[in-house]
Structures are given as C-alpha cells and as structure tokens.
Design a protein around this motif. Structure first.
Motif, mmCIF file in Angstrom:
data_model
loop_
_atom_site.group_PDB
_atom_site.id
_atom_site.type_symbol
_atom_site.label_atom_id
_atom_site.label_comp_id
_atom_site.label_asym_id
_atom_site.label_seq_id
_atom_site.Cartn_x
_atom_site.Cartn_y
_atom_site.Cartn_z
ATOM 1 N N ILE A 146 -22.875 13.960 37.620
ATOM 2 C CA ILE A 146 -23.094 13.121 39.118
ATOM 3 C C ILE A 146 -24.344 11.698 38.715
ATOM 4 O O ILE A 146 -24.476 10.623 38.999
ATOM 5 C CB ILE A 146 -23.399 14.212 40.200
ATOM 6 N N ALA A 147 -25.399 12.972 38.346
ATOM 7 C CA ALA A 147 -26.836 12.156 37.871
ATOM 8 C C ALA A 147 -26.569 10.991 36.236
ATOM 9 O O ALA A 147 -26.939 10.011 36.161
ATOM 10 C CB ALA A 147 -27.702 13.292 37.236
ATOM 11 N N GLU A 148 -25.541 11.487 35.382
ATOM 12 C CA GLU A 148 -24.731 10.429 35.029
ATOM 13 C C GLU A 148 -24.000 9.323 34.725
ATOM 14 O O GLU A 148 -24.516 8.223 34.392
ATOM 15 C CB GLU A 148 -24.243 11.559 33.604
ATOM 16 N N GLU A 149 -23.567 9.209 35.880
ATOM 17 C CA GLU A 149 -23.133 8.785 36.201
ATOM 18 C C GLU A 149 -23.436 7.732 37.280
ATOM 19 O O GLU A 149 -23.393 6.216 37.671
ATOM 20 C CB GLU A 149 -21.185 9.276 37.631
ATOM 21 N N LEU A 150 -24.478 8.498 38.247
ATOM 22 C CA LEU A 150 -25.319 7.530 39.249
ATOM 23 C C LEU A 150 -26.713 6.976 38.327
ATOM 24 O O LEU A 150 -26.767 5.144 38.561
ATOM 25 C CB LEU A 150 -25.708 8.281 40.079
ATOM 26 N N ARG A 151 -26.908 7.145 37.071
ATOM 27 C CA ARG A 151 -28.015 6.467 36.443
ATOM 28 C C ARG A 151 -27.361 5.133 35.652
ATOM 29 O O ARG A 151 -28.021 4.639 35.622
ATOM 30 C CB ARG A 151 -28.742 7.129 35.267
ATOM 31 N N ALA A 152 -25.908 5.580 35.546
ATOM 32 C CA ALA A 152 -25.530 4.303 34.611
ATOM 33 C C ALA A 152 -25.009 2.942 35.732
ATOM 34 O O ALA A 152 -24.552 2.278 34.820
ATOM 35 C CB ALA A 152 -23.664 5.046 34.328
ATOM 36 N N LEU A 153 -25.111 3.173 37.278
ATOM 37 C CA LEU A 153 -24.546 2.446 37.723
ATOM 38 C C LEU A 153 -25.468 1.288 37.422
ATOM 39 O O LEU A 153 -26.637 1.131 36.883
ATOM 40 C CB LEU A 153 -25.094 2.162 39.118
ATOM 41 N N GLU A 181 -34.026 6.909 48.858
ATOM 42 C CA GLU A 181 -34.711 7.029 47.756
ATOM 43 C C GLU A 181 -33.829 6.726 46.702
ATOM 44 O O GLU A 181 -34.818 6.213 45.167
ATOM 45 C CB GLU A 181 -34.908 8.807 47.800
ATOM 46 N N PHE A 182 -32.515 7.033 46.731
ATOM 47 C CA PHE A 182 -31.490 6.896 45.203
ATOM 48 C C PHE A 182 -32.224 5.046 45.131
ATOM 49 O O PHE A 182 -32.069 3.360 43.961
ATOM 50 C CB PHE A 182 -30.265 7.163 45.326
ATOM 51 N N GLY A 567 -39.734 12.075 38.824
ATOM 52 C CA GLY A 567 -40.028 10.219 39.631
ATOM 53 C C GLY A 567 -39.887 10.712 40.667
ATOM 54 O O GLY A 567 -39.976 10.109 42.048
ATOM 55 N N SER A 568 -39.507 11.538 41.746
ATOM 56 C CA SER A 568 -39.190 11.779 43.132
ATOM 57 C C SER A 568 -40.248 12.710 43.391
ATOM 58 O O SER A 568 -41.073 13.960 42.751
ATOM 59 C CB SER A 568 -38.250 12.267 43.291
ATOM 60 N N ALA A 569 -41.455 12.503 44.242
ATOM 61 C CA ALA A 569 -42.076 13.638 45.182
ATOM 62 C C ALA A 569 -41.967 14.677 46.154
ATOM 63 O O ALA A 569 -42.506 14.904 46.407
ATOM 64 C CB ALA A 569 -43.422 12.430 44.941
#
Length: 760
Positions: A146-153, A181-182, A567-569
């Motif tokens: 999920i992280a891989e796909e979302l970060r690639a957007l 936040e995203f 990066g998220s607090a």
C-alpha cells in the motif's frame, strides 16, 4: 448443527411465486431466525451471541441503525439483524486453501449469495500483478505494498478511501485523519448512495443533515407519515415503535408504490397478543407512482395554506425564512398535475389532508424511496415545508426522521468521512494534529468511479462494504475498478468486489462487531451513532475468527505508519494500543463529543449528540432560521410502452449481502431474478405471469443496458411502475443518472422496456 457452505451456486431459473403476505414477523420470523442462526453458528453459539445484540454490555447489531430505548428486551434484535449477526459470527472459514482452489476468474462467476456463504476470511491475501489466485501475504508486506503504491502517485488525489456504514467511529476518525494527512479529501462513503439527498436537503432547510426526532418522539406522535420506506424488511425493529405509537393513539399514513406487509400488520414476536393477532399499522395507504412524492407534498402544502387557522403563524414568523416565495409556489400547485404525477385519487389526498390537519405532532419518516431520484433533494425540502407550516420541528413528538440503513453510516459522517468537509472541521483537525488538510473538495462515489474510469485515480481502498455490488452501472463500474493499480478491501467476508480487482489487489481481514478486540492496553470498545444521534459503545464477546485478524483501527494505524513514516507526528501506535486515546482526540475535534470517554462510562445506554433544531428551535443555516424552499415540481415522464423501475431489497438480504433466495413477504421463493409488474402493464407488453423478460434501461447516452432473464410476476404495484432486486439490476442504472445537488444514483426511477427473453 452447523452446516457446510454450498459447494455450488443454487439454481435460480424457476422461482416459485405465491400471493404476497399481509403481515410481518410472528412465528415465521422466529423460525427463520433460528434456522439461519443454527446453520451458521450452532445452538450454543447462537444463544451466547444473540443475547448480546444491542444490549448495553454487548455489541451493536451490524445491520440497521435503528435505535434502542433505555429499557432493553432480552431479545433486542429482529430477524434480519439476527441474520447479519449469524453471517458474521459463523463458524465457516475462508482459508488460503479456499483461494488456492478458486482462482479469481472462478470467483467472478459466482453469485453474491455463494460468496457470502463461504464464511469468515482468515488471512491477509494478495493478488499480485499477473496472478490468477489470491495468495497469503504477511501484514507487513501488505502495508508495504500500500505504501509503495500510494507513494508512487503523482498526487494524493489519485487515491480513493471509501468507507462502509459498519465502520466504527474510532476507525472512521482515523481513516479521515490519515487521508487528510496524506493530502486528499477523496473520502467517498455509502451515504453518497443513500441519504446524501437527505443530508443536502436538511442542511439547507434546518441547518443539520440529521433527523430531529428521538424514539420517544415517535411514541408521542399524533401522525406518522412513512414515505418511500419498507421497515418490515429494511428496519424491522421500527415496527415495534410504530406499534407502540399506534397503541398511544397515533395514526399512520404509508406512501409507497408497493404494498408492504410490515406496514399492513405487525405480529410482534415478543408478546403473546402480537404472535396471535398482531397490530394493524397503516390507517391510510397512498399507493403513489414512483417519483410522485414532491407533487403530493406540494399539494398538501397548498391545501394547508388554504385552510383557515392551519398554519402555525407564530412559529413561521419567529423561526422561518422564505415563507412568501414558498407560499406563492405552493398556491400554484395544480390538482390535475398532482393526480397525474402521483396516480392517486382526489379523495385519497383529501383524506391525507384531514389527518395532517388533525395532528398536533407529526413526524415524517423516509428512506431510499425518496432519496434516489433526480429530484430527491427538492422532494425532501417539500417534506420539510409541510412540517414547518405546522410548527412540527423542535416540538416533542414531531420532526424529520430519515431512517438510516447501516449501523454507523451517520456516525462515519459525523467523524469527518465526507468529500466536502466543513472548513471549521478541518480547522479543528489541523489545530489538534498539527497538519495542513487540503481544502479543495474530493470525490464522492459517482465521481470516484468516473475518476477510475478516466485514469484520474489509481489506488482504491475500501474500509468494509461491497463497492462493486452497491454502485450503479455495473459494467462501467467494474471496468473502472480494473483500471486501478491497486484495490484494497478491509473485509470480514467475501463479496463481488474481491473478484473485480486492480492490477494488484489486497484483502485485509478484520474483526467484526461480534469479535473480542484486545490490544496492548487491554480489551477495547468501539462506538457507533444511530439514526437518532445517540452514541453508544459496542463490545464483541466472541474469540476472533482467526489469530491473523486485525481490527479496523489497527489496520488504519499501521497503514498510516507505513505510508507516512517518520514524517508524521500523529501517535498512530498509541491509537492502535488504546482506542480511548482516539476518543480523547475526537472530543477535541468533533462538536458534541466533549468528555467523550467520561460520558461513555457514565451512560451505558449511550448519550445524545446536540441537535439545535430539536433541542432549542435554533437553526444553524445561512439565514439563521429554518428555510422554506420553492422548487419547481418534478416527476418522471415515462414514454409510452415503458415502465419506471425501482430497485429494492428482498427480505433475505441486507444491502448487498444476500442471506437467501426468498422474499417471503412478497411471495417469492427460490430465486432473485424476478420483476414485479402490474398485471395490466404486463398485459400491455404481452407478458403473462411466469413469462421471462429482459429489462432494458433507456438513458440519454443511447447506451443499451440490459439485465436478461427476469421472471415476470404480476404484482399489485402502481400502474406504470415495476420493481426488481439489486444488485442484479444495478447494471440498468446509468452512472450519470443522479440526484441534483446530492449526486446520489437515481436507482429508484429507471426508465425500462421489457422484452421477451429468448430463453428462460
């Protein structure tokens, strides 16, 4: 004895048809409940589970959002609620071996009934690019994908985060926080497909998009108008409230294109008298043509205005705005046009007027029969006009009652699941978490499908639900979903959406309402909000269906950590460990939730959220008053030789979940591909009872949308109208056919022609 799931899909080619029934519940409901529960759970587990449904120390039914009173019955559930619980608490299991035996191509050929009957999903599963089968995957790998796909957007707005109404307040709050936040407001939800029209109309007219009545108000009402709703199947526990209201002297007007058994007579299975005789509910049945409700309420308003002393002039003067423009429009209402639009007789409408004028306290209840038309928002505004004229907002025993269909669909919206959030909500969220939420509006359900279709969205994440099965224009929707790079479904059981995937697909199995939820800080509770704005706790009592399940809050928290990283607090790990910390933040962000945890502990039965129109006759609209409105009267115009189709549920289903193949109140058994047609309309099309017809919808784009092979059932519908079950008929609803303002699919007014099928 627990039975095994069906090995193959049952044959539905020849449904049996008998006369419709004229009473709901009673002994048949008890028998059916016990049979389904035993098949899924066994006797001991049935008793252990059902006795905790909707109890103060138990769990909230995963079915409808009807509220409970402070005093609970030992069996505080209905037949369809018991079915929902049995399907979730089932002992049947979907294991990796099941997926190994059933490639996705095979799953795609199965009915929703067969898929749902297989049981609880036990492991996270991945369909990899080019793969034919789902295979087990670790949670860590799933979140990494999920992280891989979302970060690639290219943009956060290429992601869609859908929410089903069964999602808890805590999970919903975390999901909208993560999405914002995203960097996106793309938070479509099931409300977009059901009561969005209600929220749009009520926010404009009374200042809050929720109902204004309590359960006690229903018990105190003089008149209850039930319009476009079938509580006997969709909200059965509402029948108890109507029975109690009738016993206190209330009268009931039912407004619907089909007669429904539950509104004719209710055989309350919790009382001896109810079991034997039951209670007649409806005093006046207005069998309206589909989509004629705005015309009906507009004429009633005209007639109230023409009756000396009928208008609550003090209330209108002190609390409303726009009266003169509304009155001018209402006085122009035409009898002949209204009779054409509604299919009613003059005497019927005059009788309804007498009942309205005799009532000091009136409640109007409605559901999808009012909300899923092009003109739904002005229709509901017209309902509000009638109540305002008589001062029936903010008075005990009176008000608006949009009856929500899923157990926390209203709560999810309260928690911020909305593609068009209020600036004040975002300001509070940003202040609490030190983030910068996007201010531009996101995509609702229809716009999300269009974005997937057009390549504007590439990742689809669903928190529960059956998006493919619930949405319109099936072929368009399924093609759009297959355009996605990644589809993710947080689910307890299989459904059609798992067989219609993006390039890669994940199934993330989660805890259900019936499951114990134990996290690092101990046993957890979640909360929900019902149709009448009461918030209460829900705590499961069964061991989870598998040790490999995660709760919904845990799934969101771990996904957020994987995607947002250092990066998220936001303290995602803390939120997963202790849901009380989520509620502490909700208390500081969402109005009405101050001291959330303390109030939850002090009120085992729940607490009511503030509602200014109900509580103090204060209307937080742009004008500061309740707004009368004056829209042109609309109703569907149907060409000669065509019918107006409404999609609806059978008694053996809840939303898109199919529990069985019967609809016993309507006399249908052993099949779902039936179309209910008035005998004279069927004769005009040359279709005898028992013939088979293709349903073909007609829309301005010229595209032929066809649902083949429906058994014609001669049925006492309104003339010119027909009805058939969804999701089988969703294929007929054009994606662009939506309600003005709310953009809700117009699934209750589909122009169709019936063509003789080539084969049954």
């Amino acid at each position: 004895m627990v039975s095994k799931p069906p090995a193959g899909d049952p044959v539905q080619d020849a449904p049996q048809v008998t006369e419709p029934q004229h009473a709901a519940a009673g002994l048949p409901a008890i028998g059916h409940t016990l049979r389904i529960a035993q098949e899924q759970m066994g006797l001991a587990r049935t008793a252990r589970t059902l006795l905790k449904v909707n109890q103060k120390d138990g769990f909230d039914c995963p079915g409808c959002a009807w509220p409970e009173g402070d005093k609970r019955h030992v069996a505080e559930f209905c037949e369809n609620g018991a079915k929902a619980v049995a399907e979730e608490a089932t002992l049947r299991r979907v294991t990796p071996e099941f997926f190994a035996a059933h490639p996705v191509a095979d799953l795609a050929t199965r009915s929703g009934y067969w898929l749902g009957q297989q049981g609880r999903i036990t492991r996270p599963m991945l369909l990899d690019e080019g793969g034919e089968r789902y295979e087990p995957v670790t949670w860590e790998r799933a979140f990494a994908i999920i992280a891989e796909e979302l970060r690639a957007l290219s943009s956060p707005d290429e992601a869609l985060f859908y929410t089903s109404g069964r999602t808890s307040n805590e999970a919903a709050f975390l999901l909208q926080l993560f999405a914002r936040e995203f960097g996106t407001n793309n938070l479509p939800d099931c409300s977009n497909m059901c009561h969005e029209s209600s929220g749009s109309a009520l926010t404009e007219t009374i200042g809050i998009g929720k109902g204004s009545v309590s359960l006690e108000d229903l018990h105190r009402a003089d008149l209850i108008i039930v319009a476009g709703q079938n509580p006997g199947t969709n909200h059965p526990r509402m029948l108890s409230a109507l029975e109690k209201a009738k016993a206190s002297g209330a009268r009931i007007i039912s407004v619907n294109p089909l007669p429904e058994a539950g509104l004719e007579r209710f055989k309350n299975p919790q009382t001896p008298q109810g079991m034997i005789k039951g209670a007649a509910l409806t005093d006046l049945f207005l069998q309206i043509r589909i989509g004629g409700d705005q015309a009906l309420f507009r004429l009633l308003n005209k007639l109230v205005l023409e009756t000396a002393g009928a208008v609550d002039e003090e209330f209108v003067r002190a609390h409303t705005h726009g009266y003169e423009e509304f009155a001018a429009a209402a006085k122009a209402a035409d009898w002949d046009e209204t009779l054409t639009a509604t299919g009613l007789g003059r005497a019927e409408i005059e009788r309804a007027l007498e009942m309205v004028l005799a009532s000091e306290r009136t409640i109007v209840c409605w559901a999808m029969g009012l909300t899923q038309h092009k003109h739904s928002v002005p229709t509901i505004r017209e309902v509000v006009n009638l109540l305002l004229l008589r001062g029936n907002i903010g008075r005990p025993g009176a008000g608006v009652c949009p009856v929500r269909g899923h157990s926390n669909v209203q709560g999810d919206r309260t928690m911020g699941i909305f593609e068009r959030p209020a600036p004040a909500f975002l300001d509070a969220l940003d202040k609490e978490f030190g983030i910068v939420s996007p201010r531009h509006h996101g995509f609702d359900v229809v716009r999300s499908i269009q974005a997937l279709r057009d390549g504007e969205a590439k990742v689809f994440f669903a928190m529960g639900g059956n998006f493919v099965g619930a949405t319109p224009d099936t072929e368009v929707t399924e093609a759009a979903m297959r355009n996605a790079r990644l589809t993710v479904h947080v689910s307890t059981k299989l459904n059609r959406s798992h067989a219609v995937t993006g390039t890669r697909a994940l199934i993330l199995p989660t805890l259900g309402r019936t499951d114990k939820d134990v996290q690092r800080s101990g046993r957890q509770v979640v909360t929900v909000e019902d149709s009448m704005s009461l918030v209460h706790a829900s705590r499961g009592n069964l061991p989870p269906a598998s040790p490999h399940l995660l709760s919904e809050p845990a799934i969101v928290a771990r996904m957020a950590r994987a995607v947002l990283g250092g990066g998220s607090a936001t303290p995602w790990e803390e939120f997963e460990a202790d849901y009380a910390t989520i509620r502490d933040r909700i208390a500081r962000v969402v109005p009405g939730f101050q001291d959330f945890n303390a109030r939850l502990a002090a009120n085992p039965g729940g607490f009511a959220l503030p509602h200014a129109p109900r509580d103090e006759r204060r209307f937080p609209t742009k004008t500061g008053k309740a707004n009368f409105t004056a829209a042109p009267v609309e109703y569907p115009k149907v060409p000669e030789g065509r019918l107006l189709l409404q999609t609806l549920r059978s008694h053996d289903q809840y939303n898109t979940t199919i529990y069985g193949l019967d609809d016993r109140y309507r006399g249908i058994r052993g099949g779902r591909r039936v179309v209910l047609v008035h005998p004279e309309d069927a004769a005009a099309s040359g279709l005898e009872d028992g013939a088979y017809a293709d349903l073909v919808s007609e829309w301005t784009d010229g595209t032929e949308r066809r649902a083949p092979g429906f058994r014609v059932v001669h049925y006492p519908t309104s003339r010119g109208c027909a009805a058939a079950y969804y999701p089988e008929t969703n294929v007929l609803v054009p994606l662009e056919s939506t309600a003005d303002v709310s953009n809700t699919p117009a699934s209750k007014s589909v122009i169709v022609r019936l063509e003789q099928s080539q084969s049954a």
